[in-house]
Write a protein that holds these residues in place. Structure first.
Motif, short mmCIF file in Angstrom:
data_model
loop_
_atom_site.label_atom_id
_atom_site.label_comp_id
_atom_site.label_asym_id
_atom_site.label_seq_id
_atom_site.Cartn_x
_atom_site.Cartn_y
_atom_site.Cartn_z
N GLY A 11 0.80 -1.22 0.00
CA GLY A 11 0.00 0.00 0.00
C GLY A 11 0.83 1.26 0.00
O GLY A 11 1.66 1.47 0.89
N GLU A 35 2.60 -1.03 -4.64
CA GLU A 35 1.39 -0.22 -4.81
C GLU A 35 0.72 -0.67 -6.11
O GLU A 35 1.36 -0.71 -7.16
CB GLU A 35 1.76 1.26 -4.85
N LYS A 36 -0.55 -0.98 -6.04
CA LYS A 36 -1.21 -1.55 -7.22
C LYS A 36 -1.49 -0.52 -8.30
O LYS A 36 -1.76 -0.86 -9.44
CB LYS A 36 -2.51 -2.25 -6.82
N SER A 43 -7.50 6.27 -0.58
CA SER A 43 -8.25 7.37 0.04
C SER A 43 -7.39 8.61 0.24
O SER A 43 -7.88 9.67 0.59
CB SER A 43 -8.83 6.92 1.39
N THR A 44 -6.08 8.49 -0.02
CA THR A 44 -5.18 9.58 0.33
C THR A 44 -5.35 10.83 -0.54
O THR A 44 -5.37 11.95 -0.02
CB THR A 44 -3.72 9.06 0.27
N HIS A 46 -7.67 12.44 -2.09
CA HIS A 46 -8.76 13.42 -2.01
C HIS A 46 -9.01 13.91 -0.58
O HIS A 46 -10.03 14.55 -0.31
CB HIS A 46 -10.04 12.84 -2.59
N ALA A 48 -8.90 16.03 2.93
CA ALA A 48 -8.91 17.48 3.18
C ALA A 48 -7.57 17.94 3.77
O ALA A 48 -7.27 19.12 3.77
CB ALA A 48 -10.04 17.83 4.13
N GLY A 50 -6.44 18.07 6.81
CA GLY A 50 -6.42 18.76 8.11
C GLY A 50 -5.57 17.98 9.12
O GLY A 50 -5.59 16.76 9.13
N VAL A 174 -0.59 -7.01 -5.02
CA VAL A 174 -0.41 -8.25 -4.26
C VAL A 174 -1.71 -9.05 -4.39
O VAL A 174 -2.79 -8.55 -4.04
CB VAL A 174 -0.09 -7.95 -2.78
N VAL A 347 -6.48 3.66 9.49
CA VAL A 347 -6.01 4.99 9.93
C VAL A 347 -6.98 6.03 9.38
O VAL A 347 -6.94 6.36 8.19
CB VAL A 347 -4.57 5.27 9.47
N GLY A 350 -5.06 10.00 8.42
CA GLY A 350 -3.72 9.67 7.93
C GLY A 350 -2.73 10.81 8.00
O GLY A 350 -1.52 10.60 8.14
N PHE A 351 -3.23 12.04 7.94
CA PHE A 351 -2.31 13.18 7.93
C PHE A 351 -2.00 13.67 9.33
O PHE A 351 -0.95 14.24 9.59
CB PHE A 351 -2.88 14.30 7.03
C1 LIG Z 1 -13.17 13.23 1.92
C2 LIG Z 1 -12.07 12.87 2.86
C3 LIG Z 1 -11.48 13.83 3.65
C4 LIG Z 1 -10.46 13.50 4.53
N1 LIG Z 1 -9.86 14.47 5.28
C5 LIG Z 1 -8.84 14.16 6.11
C6 LIG Z 1 -8.18 15.17 6.85
O1 LIG Z 1 -8.55 16.33 6.80
N2 LIG Z 1 -7.14 14.81 7.66
C7 LIG Z 1 -6.72 13.52 7.76
O2 LIG Z 1 -5.77 13.26 8.50
N3 LIG Z 1 -7.34 12.55 7.06
C8 LIG Z 1 -8.37 12.83 6.24
N4 LIG Z 1 -8.99 11.85 5.52
C9 LIG Z 1 -8.59 10.46 5.76
C10 LIG Z 1 -7.34 10.08 4.99
O3 LIG Z 1 -7.61 10.19 3.64
C11 LIG Z 1 -6.95 8.66 5.33
O4 LIG Z 1 -6.72 8.57 6.72
C12 LIG Z 1 -5.68 8.22 4.62
O5 LIG Z 1 -5.76 8.46 3.25
C13 LIG Z 1 -5.41 6.75 4.85
O6 LIG Z 1 -4.28 6.41 4.12
P1 LIG Z 1 -3.84 4.90 3.89
O7 LIG Z 1 -2.46 4.94 3.37
O8 LIG Z 1 -4.10 4.13 5.12
O9 LIG Z 1 -4.87 4.32 2.84
P2 LIG Z 1 -5.03 4.52 1.26
O10 LIG Z 1 -4.81 5.94 0.86
O11 LIG Z 1 -6.32 3.91 0.86
O12 LIG Z 1 -3.82 3.71 0.64
C14 LIG Z 1 -3.80 2.35 0.51
C15 LIG Z 1 -3.03 2.02 -0.76
O13 LIG Z 1 -2.83 0.61 -0.82
C16 LIG Z 1 -2.89 0.22 -2.16
N5 LIG Z 1 -3.22 -1.21 -2.16
C17 LIG Z 1 -4.30 -1.79 -1.59
N6 LIG Z 1 -4.29 -3.11 -1.79
C18 LIG Z 1 -3.17 -3.39 -2.46
C19 LIG Z 1 -2.62 -4.59 -2.99
N7 LIG Z 1 -3.23 -5.76 -2.80
N8 LIG Z 1 -1.46 -4.52 -3.65
C20 LIG Z 1 -0.83 -3.33 -3.79
N9 LIG Z 1 -1.33 -2.16 -3.38
C21 LIG Z 1 -2.48 -2.19 -2.72
C22 LIG Z 1 -3.99 1.09 -2.72
O14 LIG Z 1 -3.93 1.19 -4.14
C23 LIG Z 1 -3.77 2.41 -2.00
O15 LIG Z 1 -2.99 3.30 -2.75
C24 LIG Z 1 -10.02 12.16 4.63
C25 LIG Z 1 -10.63 11.19 3.84
C26 LIG Z 1 -11.65 11.53 2.98
C27 LIG Z 1 -12.29 10.46 2.15
#
Ligand SMILES: Cc1cc2nc3c(=O)[nH]c(=O)nc-3n(C[C@H](O)[C@H](O)[C@H](O)COP(=O)(O)OP(=O)(O)OC[C@H]3O[C@@H](n4cnc5c(N)ncnc54)[C@H](O)[C@@H]3O)c2cc1C
Length: 804
Positions: A11, A35-36, A43-44, A46, A48, A50, A174, A347, A350-351
């Motif tokens: 990921g 990363e796929k 979710s990263t 888009h 906000a 904050g 994966v 998470v 995430g930010f």
């Molecule tokens: C509208 C909106 C507003 C938000 N605002 C905020 C904010 O203001 N502040 C804040 O802290 N958070 C905010 N968030 C939350 C934040 O986006 C998430 O906490 C964060 O993106 C989580 O990141 P991640 O790396 O865990 O997941 P992801 O961003 O989902 O990353 C996971 C990655 O794993 C990859 N992956 C999955 N399965 C596989 C596989 N089998 N093989 C290879 N790759 C794979 C995916 O392609 C993806 O890129 C917001 C979310 C939304 C939707």
């Protein structure tokens, strides 16, 4: 693709990139991120963006502060901007309850080193001109925090990690994971195979599916989340500098400046689960159709509280999914039952949290410990009760409550009742108000006839206060009965049981028929367990500990397993318990057993297998109430009979039911600490005072070298009990303990000691101040209350009641 890597991270969102960076930082450079699609495509991209520092758990707050401070570091190393707007932010209070909440945050922030100030609505308006100050009664101004660019942050982590030798492969999915006999993994991708020692699940929106690849069901679920971006707003243009990001709990709204307009998001009550069953693998860089109808009630409040936003046009609506665990905190750490499989998922922020998650996980992987107590984030805080259906119900509840006040005495209703003991109905008939403990319904207090069995959530003394007082007095004056099945129970059997317990625990292993208090330490000599260990026979032990830590403890025991032929088994469903306590508890027990349980025959900390009424039982003479008392353990099929016989035999002795609230009150006046409050891996035996139960002379036990070092020099801080001159509210935990305007310690827990008639706090203060009579000030929801250390217990200081 190379054929082997020490670590494979699945990921490339902000969390996976942070883990990659932190592993290189700790010295593990043979690390590969798969990363796929493109980095950030889950979710990263888009978000906000904050960021803020406060979390209801102190150590998570610390990690959030670390995350924000880290952005400058990764910008410098990578040369990539994180788009950091270090504006600080505002939490706005529209009513007295929210004002109480921000006052509580203010008190907790001082010891955490978070810069905060309580300000008036007018002062808040000077920092965010969109506010209608008539709608608010106060605000908290936090100096740290602001917002960042999601793509910039992720790229900065990635570039910094690559510079240190890490590898990233995009467009590599994966598709399967196979455990290898050597403890490592075979990672199968659509681009080939790779072996590794460790796998990290940082798959964000697909964390559940990646869990399935490893054969586990993680309690994680994605929810849709929307924010709007407005056209330019004249008041923003005229302000001349950036408006402060603001949170308004009354409308469940957050907002910040975006261009010359604002971005405003909300945790709507009419929420939607996204992809409840299967997350599509091809959902990359995509958004969901917007649905402003669902936001309407919240936008209405937003437009009223921030009128210029209501006058602006909506330029864009973003609806994207992101994942949550049932309580909204991340799922981090090693998964029990799998070797070298690590989680960094669920998470939700995430930010705000991604850096801290990366730091903690990298330490855990490289050093065997996350560096602080992270139970609030630990994947092991969930057990088999966290099924898919549980997760679906709880995650929606959590989403709806994301911006709701939560109160120290509050129990959340979703997915309940789930686990029930055989006496649940009887306790309910007796007026029990239940709380959930690791999915199990446990009585908190018992509403007397004519009173509704419901507790009002509050920061102050609740409607349960006078009832709990009666329960405490009944225990101290006669005898109380309590369901104790919620404790963690373990059976250890086999020829090497005593030797193994001697190595895994820091305390003395008791002789047959005796019980001992046994702290457990990690290699760093810090407290990771606090057990009662009862020796039934030479090769059979019963160990009792914290119920919520059952998976956490079993994971540790499995990492340090007993030799073949000796077995440790958790007994969540095999053993139920009822405790009786108070001066008449011996008489009650004696009425139901043939054995002599007089003081000479059945001493404090004695353990006997005997028949109680008609139930074969294990009886331990010990009580967390600090009073004379007994724990009676039986198999579940006997619990109801045992209960009925105790109630019948105790009716003329003044037997009353008591619940967890009374137990907490009674243990406070005896000065007993609680696991995950006073006793956690942030503290050492010398700091906690548990050193008196550590058997330093044993030649070998886990953490011995560190424990000896700890003993060799005076501790920097010490656990103390303070009597608080409270008014109508007690401490709830994490409040700063102030001396001459300086934060010199932190509250760990507290409450009202009903028998002693005093408000009590427990906490750690710097050692030179840990003296009897030393005075402090503790801010309790905005009210600075004097507090004084008391080194002798309020109840039974010489132990006469307990041992007599
Ligand atoms: C509208 C909106 C507003 C938000 N605002 C905020 C904010 O203001 N502040 C804040 O802290 N958070 C905010 N968030 C939350 C934040 O986006 C998430 O906490 C964060 O993106 C989580 O990141 P991640 O790396 O865990 O997941 P992801 O961003 O989902 O990353 C996971 C990655 O794993 C990859 N992956 C999955 N399965 C596989 C596989 N089998 N093989 C290879 N790759 C794979 C995916 O392609 C993806 O890129 C917001 C979310 C939304 C939707």
């Amino acid at each position: 693709m190379k054929s082997h890597s020490q670590v494979v991270i699945i990921g490339g969102g902000v969390v996976g990139a942070s883990v990659l960076y932190h592993l290189t930082k700790i010295g593990w450079t043979d690390v590969l991120l798969l990363e796929k699609n493109e980095l950030t495509s889950g979710s990263t991209w888009h978000a906000a963006g904050g960021v803020h520092t406060y979390n209801s758990d102190a150590n998570v707050s610390r990690l959030q502060k670390y995350t924000i401070d880290l952005y400058r570091e990764i910008e410098q190393i990578s040369g990539q901007s994180c788009g950091l707007h270090a504006t600080g932010n505002l939490v706005l209070a529209a009513n007295a309850t929210i004002l109480d909440n921000i006052r509580m945050i203010h008190s907790r922030s001082q010891y955490l080193g978070l810069e905060v100030e309580l300000i008036s609505p007018r002062e808040a308006k000077a920092l965010n001109p969109l506010i209608d100050e008539r709608e608010f009664v106060g605000a908290l101004h936090r100096m740290d925090g602001g917002h960042v660019d999601p793509n910039g942050v992720t790229q900065a982590y990635a570039i910094a990690a690559r510079k240190a030798g890490a590898e990233i492969r995009r467009f590599t999915r994966v598709t399967a994971l196979e455990p290898r006999p050597d403890g490592g993994w075979l990672v199968i991708t659509d681009q080939g195979e790779i072996t590794c020692e460790h796998v990290v699940n940082a798959a964000g929106l697909w964390a559940r599916e990646v869990g399935h690849l490893a054969g586990i069901e993680l309690p994680v679920l994605a929810m849709e989340h929307m924010y709007i971006v407005t056209e330019d707003i004249p008041e923003v243009v005229a302000f001349g500098r950036e408006i402060l990001p603001s949170t308004d709990y009354s409308g469940e709204i957050y907002l910040r400046q975006e261009g010359k307009g604002v971005l405003m998001g909300t945790y709507e009550q009419d929420c939607r689960v996204w992809s409840p069953d299967v997350t599509p693998w091809d959902f990359n860089m995509q958004l969901l159709p917007d649905d402003l109808e669902r936001l309407a009630p919240h936008l209405e409040i937003g437009f009223k509280h921030f009128p210029p936003i209501g006058r602006a046009g909506i330029k864009r609506v973003v609806n994207g999914p992101f994942t949550f665990a049932p309580d909204g905190n991340p799922l981090v750490g090693p998964v029990r039952g799998l070797r070298n499989f690590w989680c960094a998922c669920g998470v939700m922020a995430g930010f705000a949290q991604g850096g801290g998650v990366g730091l903690a996980l990298s330490r855990w992987m490289a050093e065997g410990d996350p560096g602080a107590d992270l139970f609030a984030m630990d994947v092991a805080r969930y057990g088999p009760f966290a099924t898919r259906a549980f997760t679906h119900t709880k995650v929606q509840e959590n989403y709806r409550r994301r911006f709701r006040m939560s109160f120290p005495n509050e129990e959340l209703p979703a997915a309940r009742p789930l686990r029930r003991t055989p006496i649940y109905d009887r306790l309910q008939a007796a007026g029990a108000v239940f709380g959930a403990n690791f999915g199990l319904e446990v009585p908190l207090w018992f509403a007397p006839k004519g009173m509704e069995a419901v507790e009002t959530p509050t920061y102050r003394r609740s409607n349960a206060f006078p009832v709990v007082r009666e329960e405490c007095h009944a225990v101290r004056n006669a005898v109380g009965l309590m369901e104790i099945s919620g404790f963690g129970k373990y059976e250890i059997t086999g020829p090497d049981a005593a030797a193994w317990l001697g190595r895994v625990l820091a305390g003395k292993v008791p002789a047959p028929g005796r019980m001992a208090l046994a702290p457990m330490l990690n290699e760093q000599g810090r407290i990771i367990g606090d057990f009662s260990l009862a020796c039934l026979t030479r090769d059979r032990f019963l160990m009792i500990g914290s119920g919520v830590a059952e998976v956490y403890h079993m994971r540790w025991f499995e990492l340090h397993p007993p030799p073949a032929g000796t077995v440790i088994r958790a007994q969540p469903h095999a053993l139920n318990g009822i405790a009786i306590a108070g001066p008449k508890s011996r008489e009650l027990l004696q009425r139901l057993v043939r054995e002599d349980v007089g003081n000479a025959a059945f001493r404090f900390f004695d353990v006997r297998e005997m028949t109680v009424g008609m139930a074969p039982a294990t009886v331990i003479r010990a009580s967390y109430t600090g009073d004379l008392g007994y724990e009676i353990w039986v198999t579940p099929d006997y619990q109801l009979t045992l209960y009925e016989q105790l109630v019948a035999a105790g009716s003329d002795l003044g037997l009353c039911h008591f619940g967890n609230r009374a137990l907490m009150s009674l243990r406070l006046e005896k000065g007993y600490g609680a696991f995950l409050r006073e006793f956690r891996s942030d503290y050492t035996p010398m700091e906690t005072g548990l050193s008196r139960f550590v058997h330093y002379d044993k030649p070998d036990f886990i953490g011995r070298a560190a424990a000896l070092k700890d003993r060799a020099s005076p501790p920097a801080k010490r656990l103390v009990t303070l009597i608080v001159d409270a008014s109508d509210a007690e401490v709830s935990g994490y409040e700063s303990i102030m001396k001459d305007g300086k934060a010199v310690g932190q509250v760990t827990s507290g409450g009202y000691a009903h028998w002693a008639g005093k408000s009590v706090a427990m906490g750690y203060v710097q050692s030179d101040l840990a003296n009897d009579g030393e005075t402090f000030v503790i801010g309790i929801i905005g009210d600075n209350r004097p507090a004084q250390i008391r080194t002798t217990p309020l109840f039974d200081p010489d132990g006469g009641r307990q041992r007599g």
